[in-house]
Design a protein around this motif. Structure first.
Motif, PDB file in Angstrom:
ATOM      1  N   ALA A   1       2.394  -4.074  -3.582  1.00  0.00           N
ATOM      2  CA  ALA A   1       2.642  -3.210  -4.736  1.00  0.00           C
ATOM      3  C   ALA A   1       1.560  -3.370  -5.794  1.00  0.00           C
ATOM      4  O   ALA A   1       1.110  -2.391  -6.395  1.00  0.00           O
ATOM      5  N   GLU A   2       1.131  -4.608  -6.024  1.00  0.00           N
ATOM      6  CA  GLU A   2       0.076  -4.847  -7.015  1.00  0.00           C
ATOM      7  C   GLU A   2      -1.262  -4.280  -6.537  1.00  0.00           C
ATOM      8  O   GLU A   2      -2.044  -3.742  -7.330  1.00  0.00           O
ATOM      9  N   ALA A   3      -1.526  -4.401  -5.260  1.00  0.00           N
ATOM     10  CA  ALA A   3      -2.763  -3.847  -4.720  1.00  0.00           C
ATOM     11  C   ALA A   3      -2.777  -2.329  -4.875  1.00  0.00           C
ATOM     12  O   ALA A   3      -3.797  -1.735  -5.250  1.00  0.00           O
ATOM     13  N   LEU A   4      -1.645  -1.695  -4.609  1.00  0.00           N
ATOM     14  CA  LEU A   4      -1.564  -0.247  -4.766  1.00  0.00           C
ATOM     15  C   LEU A   4      -1.715   0.166  -6.231  1.00  0.00           C
ATOM     16  O   LEU A   4      -2.359   1.182  -6.536  1.00  0.00           O
ATOM     17  N   ARG A   5      -1.121  -0.599  -7.127  1.00  0.00           N
ATOM     18  CA  ARG A   5      -1.276  -0.286  -8.554  1.00  0.00           C
ATOM     19  C   ARG A   5      -2.722  -0.403  -8.992  1.00  0.00           C
ATOM     20  O   ARG A   5      -3.232   0.418  -9.757  1.00  0.00           O
ATOM     21  N   SER A   6      -3.398  -1.415  -8.472  1.00  0.00           N
ATOM     22  CA  SER A   6      -4.805  -1.599  -8.815  1.00  0.00           C
ATOM     23  C   SER A   6      -5.654  -0.421  -8.337  1.00  0.00           C
ATOM     24  O   SER A   6      -6.548   0.049  -9.051  1.00  0.00           O
ATOM     25  N   ILE A   7      -5.373   0.068  -7.129  1.00  0.00           N
ATOM     26  CA  ILE A   7      -6.117   1.223  -6.605  1.00  0.00           C
ATOM     27  C   ILE A   7      -5.810   2.465  -7.430  1.00  0.00           C
ATOM     28  O   ILE A   7      -6.704   3.256  -7.752  1.00  0.00           O
ATOM     29  N   ALA A   8      -4.522   2.647  -7.797  1.00  0.00           N
ATOM     30  CA  ALA A   8      -4.126   3.826  -8.567  1.00  0.00           C
ATOM     31  C   ALA A   8      -4.762   3.841  -9.949  1.00  0.00           C
ATOM     32  O   ALA A   8      -4.994   4.913 -10.527  1.00  0.00           O
ATOM     33  N   GLU A   9      -5.071   2.674 -10.490  1.00  0.00           N
ATOM     34  CA  GLU A   9      -5.660   2.594 -11.826  1.00  0.00           C
ATOM     35  C   GLU A   9      -7.178   2.459 -11.791  1.00  0.00           C
ATOM     36  O   GLU A   9      -7.814   2.310 -12.832  1.00  0.00           O
TER      37      GLU A   9
ATOM     38  N   GLY B   1     -11.689   5.317  -8.568  1.00  0.00           N
ATOM     39  CA  GLY B   1     -12.006   5.955  -7.298  1.00  0.00           C
ATOM     40  C   GLY B   1     -11.640   7.424  -7.303  1.00  0.00           C
ATOM     41  O   GLY B   1     -11.328   8.011  -8.354  1.00  0.00           O
ATOM     42  N   SER B   2     -11.664   8.035  -6.138  1.00  0.00           N
ATOM     43  CA  SER B   2     -11.365   9.462  -6.046  1.00  0.00           C
ATOM     44  C   SER B   2      -9.923   9.724  -6.457  1.00  0.00           C
ATOM     45  O   SER B   2      -9.032   8.886  -6.275  1.00  0.00           O
ATOM     46  N   PHE B   3      -9.695  10.910  -7.022  1.00  0.00           N
ATOM     47  CA  PHE B   3      -8.369  11.259  -7.514  1.00  0.00           C
ATOM     48  C   PHE B   3      -7.344  11.264  -6.391  1.00  0.00           C
ATOM     49  O   PHE B   3      -6.215  10.811  -6.558  1.00  0.00           O
ATOM     50  N   ALA B   4      -7.723  11.796  -5.225  1.00  0.00           N
ATOM     51  CA  ALA B   4      -6.784  11.883  -4.102  1.00  0.00           C
ATOM     52  C   ALA B   4      -6.321  10.497  -3.665  1.00  0.00           C
ATOM     53  O   ALA B   4      -5.138  10.283  -3.398  1.00  0.00           O
ATOM     54  N   VAL B   5      -7.250   9.533  -3.595  1.00  0.00           N
ATOM     55  CA  VAL B   5      -6.902   8.173  -3.188  1.00  0.00           C
ATOM     56  C   VAL B   5      -5.990   7.536  -4.232  1.00  0.00           C
ATOM     57  O   VAL B   5      -5.011   6.858  -3.896  1.00  0.00           O
ATOM     58  N   ARG B   6      -6.294   7.740  -5.509  1.00  0.00           N
ATOM     59  CA  ARG B   6      -5.449   7.169  -6.570  1.00  0.00           C
ATOM     60  C   ARG B   6      -4.058   7.779  -6.547  1.00  0.00           C
ATOM     61  O   ARG B   6      -3.047   7.081  -6.727  1.00  0.00           O
ATOM     62  N   GLN B   7      -3.994   9.087  -6.302  1.00  0.00           N
ATOM     63  CA  GLN B   7      -2.691   9.754  -6.235  1.00  0.00           C
ATOM     64  C   GLN B   7      -1.884   9.250  -5.043  1.00  0.00           C
ATOM     65  O   GLN B   7      -0.676   8.997  -5.161  1.00  0.00           O
ATOM     66  N   ALA B   8      -2.536   9.112  -3.892  1.00  0.00           N
ATOM     67  CA  ALA B   8      -1.841   8.617  -2.709  1.00  0.00           C
ATOM     68  C   ALA B   8      -1.320   7.200  -2.933  1.00  0.00           C
ATOM     69  O   ALA B   8      -0.190   6.874  -2.543  1.00  0.00           O
ATOM     70  N   SER B   9      -2.130   6.344  -3.553  1.00  0.00           N
ATOM     71  CA  SER B   9      -1.707   4.966  -3.830  1.00  0.00           C
ATOM     72  C   SER B   9      -0.497   4.944  -4.738  1.00  0.00           C
ATOM     73  O   SER B   9       0.441   4.154  -4.543  1.00  0.00           O
ATOM     74  N   ASP B  10      -0.488   5.808  -5.728  1.00  0.00           N
ATOM     75  CA  ASP B  10       0.631   5.863  -6.661  1.00  0.00           C
ATOM     76  C   ASP B  10       1.908   6.315  -5.955  1.00  0.00           C
ATOM     77  O   ASP B  10       2.998   5.791  -6.222  1.00  0.00           O
ATOM     78  N   ARG B  11       1.784   7.256  -5.045  1.00  0.00           N
ATOM     79  CA  ARG B  11       2.962   7.746  -4.319  1.00  0.00           C
ATOM     80  C   ARG B  11       3.511   6.669  -3.379  1.00  0.00           C
ATOM     81  O   ARG B  11       4.726   6.514  -3.252  1.00  0.00           O
ATOM     82  N   VAL B  12       2.623   5.941  -2.708  1.00  0.00           N
ATOM     83  CA  VAL B  12       3.079   4.875  -1.813  1.00  0.00           C
ATOM     84  C   VAL B  12       3.745   3.772  -2.617  1.00  0.00           C
ATOM     85  O   VAL B  12       4.790   3.231  -2.220  1.00  0.00           O
ATOM     86  N   ARG B  13       3.173   3.436  -3.749  1.00  0.00           N
ATOM     87  CA  ARG B  13       3.762   2.398  -4.612  1.00  0.00           C
ATOM     88  C   ARG B  13       5.145   2.810  -5.098  1.00  0.00           C
ATOM     89  O   ARG B  13       6.071   1.981  -5.151  1.00  0.00           O
ATOM     90  N   ALA B  14       5.313   4.107  -5.416  1.00  0.00           N
ATOM     91  CA  ALA B  14       6.624   4.592  -5.830  1.00  0.00           C
ATOM     92  C   ALA B  14       7.634   4.450  -4.697  1.00  0.00           C
ATOM     93  O   ALA B  14       8.797   4.109  -4.927  1.00  0.00           O
ATOM     94  N   GLY B  15       7.180   4.689  -3.457  1.00  0.00           N
ATOM     95  CA  GLY B  15       8.063   4.524  -2.315  1.00  0.00           C
ATOM     96  C   GLY B  15       8.495   3.077  -2.115  1.00  0.00           C
ATOM     97  O   GLY B  15       9.650   2.796  -1.777  1.00  0.00           O
ATOM     98  N   LEU B  16       7.560   2.153  -2.336  1.00  0.00           N
ATOM     99  CA  LEU B  16       7.905   0.731  -2.234  1.00  0.00           C
ATOM    100  C   LEU B  16       8.943   0.344  -3.289  1.00  0.00           C
ATOM    101  O   LEU B  16       9.861  -0.445  -3.015  1.00  0.00           O
TER     102      LEU B  16
END
Length: 331
Positions: free
Chosen positions: A33-41, A44-59
């Motif tokens: 979860a922390e790794a995904l938050r770091s990527i979302a913040e 990097g590219s907007f699509a990757v940050r958005q995807a990371s945020d969505r996966v983190r929300a699922g977790l």
């Protein structure tokens, strides 16, 4: 409440970027979860940050990593399978798979993109030359008997000068037909089937698709799927729609080796190596990927001089046709 923006599925390159960043952070000791938050913040590219945020929300909602990736709707099927295993190992597998898929795509596009652009620019220059510059030139010889090639060029020039609207319509229709042949599913299957059996080109395209399929087969098998299920899932790794449909149509009662042979398109060495046992799958995937890269490079080395030569021949034909009446080289 505003309508939610449409989810944009990540490309192979973007998925590899996500897997690389995620794996690096996991290797550094961060929880998923922390790794995904770091990527979302990150920046990097907007699509990757958005995807990371969505996966983190699922977790956060209590789903497993694999299920959170699936529910995000932004990752290829391979990502869902890869994260069925331990997150760090899944990230490494996914990175390796997506980089291999992206590399093959880049090599294949390079074979046709640059020379294709050159050919397109040549045709555009010729159309402008025939429709704008040459009509006045050919008027000087309207009472003369012109050679066949020059007469045909003069008629084309006159048509472009007087009926340029129709010419644009014909070009637009040709471009639309070309797009439909490769985009409309019903037509794309027949077009892509034909490409696989063209002289010289077809064999190399089949080798490239074998490499893509082998990469997918390795990832799905290593992620814990049964060999036959991995076979069907790997059909999504190929980019040829007709071939993907052929994979899906293989009977379920056949084993993995029989299924690969039943497709009738993949290189024989893939089935031969798989017949020695599942432990040979990494070797088979490596060999098929190397063969696919060589096939893509061969296409690049061949397509470029062929298309460039075609452009040169077109220009030479026009120049000779123009100069024949000017120098009186006809009776």
């Amino acid at each position: 409440m505003g309508r939610e923006k449409k989810k944009r599925r990540l490309s192979a390159a973007a998925t590899a970027e996500f897997a690389r960043s995620f794996g690096t952070l996991l290797a550094a000791g961060l929880p998923a979860a922390e790794a995904l938050r770091s990527i979302a913040e990150s920046r990097g590219s907007f699509a990757v940050r958005q995807a990371s945020d969505r996966v983190r929300a699922g977790l956060k909602e209590g789903y497993s990593l694999s299920e959170a990736v699936r529910r995000s709707g932004m990752f290829p099927r391979a990502a869902v399978a890869a994260f069925r295993a331990e997150p760090l190992e899944g990230a490494r597998r996914l990175e390796r798979y997506c980089e291999g898929q992206h590399e093959l795509g880049v090599r294949l596009r390079a074979a046709f993109l640059q020379p294709g652009i050159l050919l397109g620019v040549t045709l555009l220059v010729l159309l402008v030359l025939l429709g704008v510059v040459l009509p006045g030139y050919f008027e000087l010889f309207e009472r003369e008997e012109l050679p066949g090639a020059t007469a045909a060029l003069a008629r084309m020039s006159l048509f472009l000068a007087r009926d340029w609207g129709w010419a644009i319509l014909v070009l637009a229709g040709t471009a639309a037909l070309f797009v439909l042949l490769f985009r409309l599913p019903v037509l794309a299957r027949h077009t892509q089937r034909l490409l696989l059996y063209l002289p010289f080109v077809g064999h190399r395209l089949r080798t490239v698709e074998t490499g893509r399929f082998a990469q997918g087969l390795q990832l799905y098998c290593e992620s814990g799927l049964a060999p036959k299920e991995a076979f069907y899932q790997s059909g999504g790794s190929v980019r040829n729609r007709w071939l993907a449909a052929r994979v899906a149509a293989v009977p379920e009662e056949a084993d993995l080796v029989q299924s690969v042979r039943a497709v009738g398109v993949f290189d024989r060495q893939l089935a031969g190596l798989l017949g020695r046992g599942e432990e040979t799958l990494p070797i088979a995937a490596k060999l098929c990927t190397e063969e696919a890269e060589r096939a893509a490079d061969q296409l690049c080395r061949t397509a470029e001089p062929v298309l460039c030569g075609l452009s040169a021949l077109l220009m030479l034909f026009v120049m000779i046709s123009i100069l024949l009446p000017a120098f009186g080289l006809f009776s």
